[in-house]
Write an enzyme that holds these catalytic residues in place. Structure first.
Site, PDB file in Angstrom:
ATOM      1  N   TYR A 195     -26.057   6.945  20.999  1.00 26.15           N
ATOM      2  CA  TYR A 195     -26.152   6.163  22.165  1.00 26.15           C
ATOM      3  C   TYR A 195     -24.964   6.305  22.904  1.00 26.15           C
ATOM      4  O   TYR A 195     -24.982   6.225  24.440  1.00 26.15           O
ATOM      5  CB  TYR A 195     -26.409   4.715  21.767  1.00 26.15           C
ATOM      6  N   LYS A 213     -30.799   9.800   7.559  1.00 30.16           N
ATOM      7  CA  LYS A 213     -31.420  10.886   7.613  1.00 30.16           C
ATOM      8  C   LYS A 213     -30.799  11.916   6.736  1.00 30.16           C
ATOM      9  O   LYS A 213     -30.385  12.937   7.440  1.00 30.16           O
ATOM     10  CB  LYS A 213     -32.008  11.113   9.000  1.00 30.16           C
ATOM     11  N   ASP A 268     -37.368   7.801   7.856  1.00 32.98           N
ATOM     12  CA  ASP A 268     -38.829   7.894   8.093  1.00 32.98           C
ATOM     13  C   ASP A 268     -39.623   7.383   6.831  1.00 32.98           C
ATOM     14  O   ASP A 268     -40.632   6.556   7.125  1.00 32.98           O
ATOM     15  CB  ASP A 268     -39.256   9.292   8.243  1.00 32.98           C
ATOM     16  N   ASP A 306     -32.360   0.372  16.217  1.00 36.91           N
ATOM     17  CA  ASP A 306     -33.054   0.066  17.296  1.00 36.91           C
ATOM     18  C   ASP A 306     -34.710   0.188  16.902  1.00 36.91           C
ATOM     19  O   ASP A 306     -35.444  -0.998  17.287  1.00 36.91           O
ATOM     20  CB  ASP A 306     -33.037   1.080  18.703  1.00 36.91           C
ATOM     21  N   ASP A 349     -37.537  -3.037  15.607  1.00 38.16           N
ATOM     22  CA  ASP A 349     -38.805  -3.513  16.500  1.00 38.16           C
ATOM     23  C   ASP A 349     -39.791  -3.621  15.594  1.00 38.16           C
ATOM     24  O   ASP A 349     -40.704  -4.371  15.724  1.00 38.16           O
ATOM     25  CB  ASP A 349     -38.809  -2.588  17.685  1.00 38.16           C
TER      26      ASP A 349
HETATM   27  C1  IPM Z   1     -32.397  -3.317  22.093  1.00 41.53           C
HETATM   28  C2  IPM Z   1     -33.022  -2.841  23.451  1.00 41.53           C
HETATM   29  C3  IPM Z   1     -31.862  -2.165  23.647  1.00 41.53           C
HETATM   30  C4  IPM Z   1     -31.165  -0.994  22.895  1.00 41.53           C
HETATM   31  C5  IPM Z   1     -31.841  -1.221  25.478  1.00 41.53           C
HETATM   32  C6  IPM Z   1     -32.605  -2.296  26.316  1.00 41.53           C
HETATM   33  C7  IPM Z   1     -30.811  -0.541  25.577  1.00 41.53           C
HETATM   34  O1  IPM Z   1     -33.892  -1.651  22.915  1.00 41.53           O
HETATM   35  O2  IPM Z   1     -31.454  -4.203  22.165  1.00 41.53           O
HETATM   36  O3  IPM Z   1     -32.795  -2.986  21.142  1.00 41.53           O
HETATM   37  O4  IPM Z   1     -31.804   0.120  22.833  1.00 41.53           O
HETATM   38  O5  IPM Z   1     -30.419  -1.021  22.144  1.00 41.53           O
HETATM   39 MG    MG Z   2     -34.694  -1.990  21.015  1.00 42.49          MG
END
Ligand code: IPM
Ligand code: MG
Length: 357
Positions: A139, A190, A222, A246, A250
């Site tokens: 990042y 990884k 993975d 990240d 999710d």
């Molecule tokens: C998160 C989001 C952010 C990230 C974006 C909005 C930059 O997806 O907080 O997980 O990738 O960290």
């Molecule tokens: Mg995110």
């Protein structure tokens, strides 16, 4: 007196934040020593001040004891150059304040098991903590950019890296979090491919020797993505780098039934933190009063727990959320066919009614 900076952000951000402020109002009326002010972040900041993390927000954020954020980004800003896109607001504030430890719990709410796409037995009682390193990795790595390669083709490139001190500090947070929970830590990397991950794993093992009461395991990312949906209850605490975290956070949020239910904390070395729901700015439902405010309200709880050393208030907020769900209150994201669906502010009011009791 604790100073809270509130950054509602874009699209549904202001709607969900209005409900979180109702919670702060109640706590202040009860005598909690808190005060708050508002600032701009993301697209809202670009509109108002020409930058997603403008100097006024930077000054206020540095001075605050804690920050409560809604969500940033959305189609209105998609065509902007990358340096001024709303995402640079959130990435900028994380980096500027050194918020390297991102805590993303994934809890299965019993009342919502029907809203999950998983079988009830797979998720019943689930309680995972994902710890994502937040200020390093691909990042923020340089060099990055566009260039012409040897064959004359344009290419884009980014750089993944972690230094030993960066891994050490997230490792300590992770082992200490595991000590307070189920004493199991799974480090996700990884290592079979990436040099960055080889160093990451070496450091995890070395730091792990200082925490003999925590069982450390390792998993490739993975496989971790697969195991999270196959048997999520095998995990207690997961620690991983920025980009893997990240993605996995999710994925894990779906185990909870809705991404609208999950708060997060991003902490610096002194537990100053930025608190935000895990979900995004939901442009599709913005301005309609439909968004679920519970993740933002739960983020207020995390703020009291981690930055203000008041776990009792966090527990009270968690309990009130459970009661509100048990009473059957549902926003659209957690509703089942036939459920009565209520809006953002009605959900906030239902929460407050329980919270005040
Ligand atoms: C998160 C989001 C952010 C990230 C974006 C909005 C930059 O997806 O907080 O997980 O990738 O960290
Ligand atoms: Mg995110």
């Amino acid at each position: 007196m604790k100073n809270i900076l509130i950054l509602p952000g874009d699209y549904i951000g202001p709607e969900i934040m209005a409900e979180a402020v109702k919670v702060l109002d109640v706590l202040k009326a009860e005598g909690e020593p808190i005060q708050w002010s508002f600032g701009h972040l993301g697209g809202a900041a670009y509109d108002a001040e020409g930058h997603p993390y403008p100097p006024s927000t930077q000054a206020a954020a540095r001075a605050a004891d804690a920050i409560l954020m809604g969500a940033v980004g959305g189609p209105k800003y998609d065509a902007l150059p990358r340096e001024v896109r709303p995402e640079q607001g959130i990435l900028g504030i994380r980096k500027d304040l050194g918020l390297f430890a991102n805590l993303r719990p994934a809890l299965a709410y019993e009342a919502l098991s029907a809203a999950s796409s998983f079988k009830p037995e797979v998720i019943a009682g689930l309680d995972i903590l994902i710890l994502r390193e937040l200020t390093g990795d691909i990042y923020f790595g340089s060099p990055r950019g566009r260039r012409e390669n040897a064959a004359g083709a344009q290419e884009g490139f980014d750089t993944m890296h972690y230094s030993v001190p960066e891994v050490e500090r997230i490792a300590h947070v992770a082992f200490q979090a595991a000590q307070k929970r189920g004493k199991r830590l799974c480090s996700v990397d990884k290592e079979n491919v990436l040099e960055t991950s080889r160093l990451w794993r070496e450091v995890m093992i070395r730091i792990g020797a200082q925490y003999p009461d925590v069982a450390l395991s390792h998993m490739y990312v993975d496989n971790a993505a697969m195991q999270l949906v196959k048997n999520p209850k095998q995990f207690d605490v997961i620690v991983t780098g920025n980009i893997f975290g990240d993605i996995l956070s999710d994925e894990a949020s779906m185990l909870a039934g809705s991404i609208g239910m999950l708060p997060s904390a991003s902490l610096d070395v002194n537990n100053k933190g930025l608190y935000e729901p895990i979900h995004g700015s939901a442009p599709d439902i913005a301005g309609q009063g439909k968004a679920n405010p519970l993740a933002t309200i739960l983020s207020v709880g995390m703020m009291f727990k981690y930055s203000f050393d008041r776990p009792d208030i966090a527990e009270r907020i968690d309990a009130a959320v459970n009661t509100v769900l048990a009473q059957g209150h549902r926003t659209g994201d957690i509703a089942q066919p036939g459920d009565k669906v209520i809006g953002t502010s009605a959900m906030g009011d239902a929460f407050i009614a329980v919270f005040k009791q």
